[in-house]
Design a protein around this motif. Sequence first.
Motif, PDB file in Angstrom:
ATOM      1  N   SER A 634     -23.721  24.734  10.789  1.00 43.02           N
ATOM      2  CA  SER A 634     -24.919  24.616  10.817  1.00 43.02           C
ATOM      3  C   SER A 634     -25.684  24.745   9.554  1.00 43.02           C
ATOM      4  N   TYR A 635     -25.944  25.799   9.295  1.00 43.64           N
ATOM      5  CA  TYR A 635     -26.442  26.216   7.782  1.00 43.64           C
ATOM      6  C   TYR A 635     -25.281  26.395   6.836  1.00 43.64           C
ATOM      7  N   ILE A 636     -25.129  25.521   6.044  1.00 46.97           N
ATOM      8  CA  ILE A 636     -24.027  25.773   5.078  1.00 46.97           C
ATOM      9  C   ILE A 636     -24.402  25.920   3.689  1.00 46.97           C
ATOM     10  N   LEU A 637     -24.128  26.933   3.093  1.00 46.33           N
ATOM     11  CA  LEU A 637     -24.500  27.452   1.551  1.00 46.33           C
ATOM     12  C   LEU A 637     -23.324  27.891   0.747  1.00 46.33           C
ATOM     13  N   LEU A 638     -22.967  27.112  -0.211  1.00 51.33           N
ATOM     14  CA  LEU A 638     -22.009  27.318  -1.192  1.00 51.33           C
ATOM     15  C   LEU A 638     -22.470  27.850  -2.480  1.00 51.33           C
TER      16      LEU A 638
END
Length: 702
Positions: A634-638
Amino acid sequence: MRKAARAALAVALILAGAGLALALWPRPKLDPAALFPKRRYDVRILRDTWGVPHVFGRTDPDVAYGLAWAHAEDDFRTIQGALAASRGRSGSLLGREGAPNDYMVQLLRIWDVVEAGYARDLGPETRALCEAYADGINHYAALHPDEALASLYPVRGQDLVAGFVHKTPLFVGLDRVLKGILDPGAASPSPSASATPMGSNTFAVAPRRSADGFTRLAINSHQPWAGPVAWYEAHLHSETGWDAVGGLFPGSPVILHGHNRNLGWAHTVNKPDLIDVYLLETDPAHPNRYKLDGAWRELEVRTAAITVKLLGPLHWTFRREVLWSVYGPVVRGPRGTFAIRLAGYGEVRHIEQWYRMNKAASFDEWIDAMAMNALPMFNAAYADREGHVFYVYNGRLPERPEGYDWSGVVPGNTSRTRWTRYLPFERLPQVKDPPSGFVQNCNSTPFRTTIGPGNPDPSSYSSTLGIETRMTNRALRALELFGGDEQITREEFFRYKFDVTYSGASTAAARLAQLLAAPAPADPLARRALELLRGWDRTAGAGSRATALALMTLEPKDDNDGTAPPTAVLLERLGVAARRLQSHFGRVDVPWEDVLRLRHGGVDIGLFGGPDLLHAVYGRPGDDGHIEGVAGDSYILLVEWDPRGRVSSRSVQPFGSATLDARSRHYSDQAPLFAACRLKPVWLDEKEIRAHLEREYRPGEP
């Protein structure tokens, strides 16, 4: 609550002999003048070209007020739905389907907990934050009365705290327990597995395992793509040290997982045993008496009045008893009278802990916040600018006496089963800076967090804690990928996150081998389908012509427990899948992206990935033969810190920042990125934000 639980509870509520009263409700009227904030907030909202709000305030309460306004602009309906649910008002707004929620709110005495703990347990800074957020919602409602549900106003700071107190029991499985107690057809009143996947991935790589000396963290929760637990991205910045970006839920005044300049953290769902069910020994002559340690005690009895909307102003109100024992809430069912005990019951400091995590500037400050142990569950992975990586199996784990089967129903007539203490935070399974240089958790056992030395010792933990021992396919693949690469580049880190392969040690692989060893089916179409699966490489790429057939047949699950249905069942599924594909697409070898779709408004894009993959997508089959993605990645943050400690990050969501406003350009503008597994930049510096600025304004301005 799940549909089956709602149905069982609704039937029980109606058939329980509750009193019923019909009434015409006058339509509440909003008084906008009463909702305007009594103080002036100094805050600006800068929307970037992706619609993400960057909220710049002088103080932290200024920021919370601005966040409430920005989120209301994008998702006011969901925020109001969450407020109604925690107030126990869902039935009066939604009708019959909201009644089970309202019963639960009164059964758990949620507002007793909130009113008692708000001033007693929360620091003044946290209360100020909550009250400022409430002011922001009230102000938005005052200026948008046509969108506001008048009966909810004014919103108070306590409403935000109640939202977290309300959601937490559902995360630990209370809805399934109530279904087991109230539904005569349920197998057991004890907790059972959720029918909806509750997954997430996280991994952190230290400089020693990076090819370029960077520290990297993947924040990758798996949630529904819409609704009250869908992620919303925001950047929060105050002049008093708050500078965090990440994801939050409707009604949250803080980032729930994300990063600041110095450190970042991610949560994944863990499933320790946090809920116990007790069979009470009741007095046949006096059903409100129960025996404890040889003596009779009285159940505390209250009456819950639950109002349900019928049509227009017509509502009906029924009454149901809500009971309480020394263990906690009590429910009568067809198999007896049961008490329920929840780990962490009475806790109200969830927001305060996350607030402190948002503002932590070092590992020691962040771990001090975690040691509050206000969050009763959720794994946490961590990385920072100093190169530290860390994992903790977080939770309020009850210290239970040995000798009972705590996974089932335990005796409720002895105080021996009434636990009162929790495992101290410092004794929870955790891994800091392992020699391998990486940690991972993908809803898997904490005892295989990394490779080599440094993993927690399972023999140090009692089985009564209910700590998982399973490995998901995602965890197997994370260990294979990160454990097999000693010099991980930025590109490899990105590629590993979006991996779409089922491990050779996975349940999917075992089911495939079982199916391929079966005799050829008599049906020619099924035989052709089986031959197609012989060439499947266990990857769910966009162009794969065997993946649709494979996943519809093998039905991989997140538990990855190694069990498989009988071969005859797999063959039957194969035939059904082949006929479905042939019927809708005219062939069985349909490219996966033609079957799995992202649909939102007018957007209809092919996807890839699948259940229990590092690029996780969970879908709902439609009548047209397609599978529509509804949850998973869903929310992907790298996030990454370079060797000098400078932070940068990239992110993406399935739809956009304004998922309910079809008129907005940000209704689904991120969908093409998401479908292609591409990320957008996250801008933190005001200069960068202004270089990509869509608009700047203050809440309430025309």
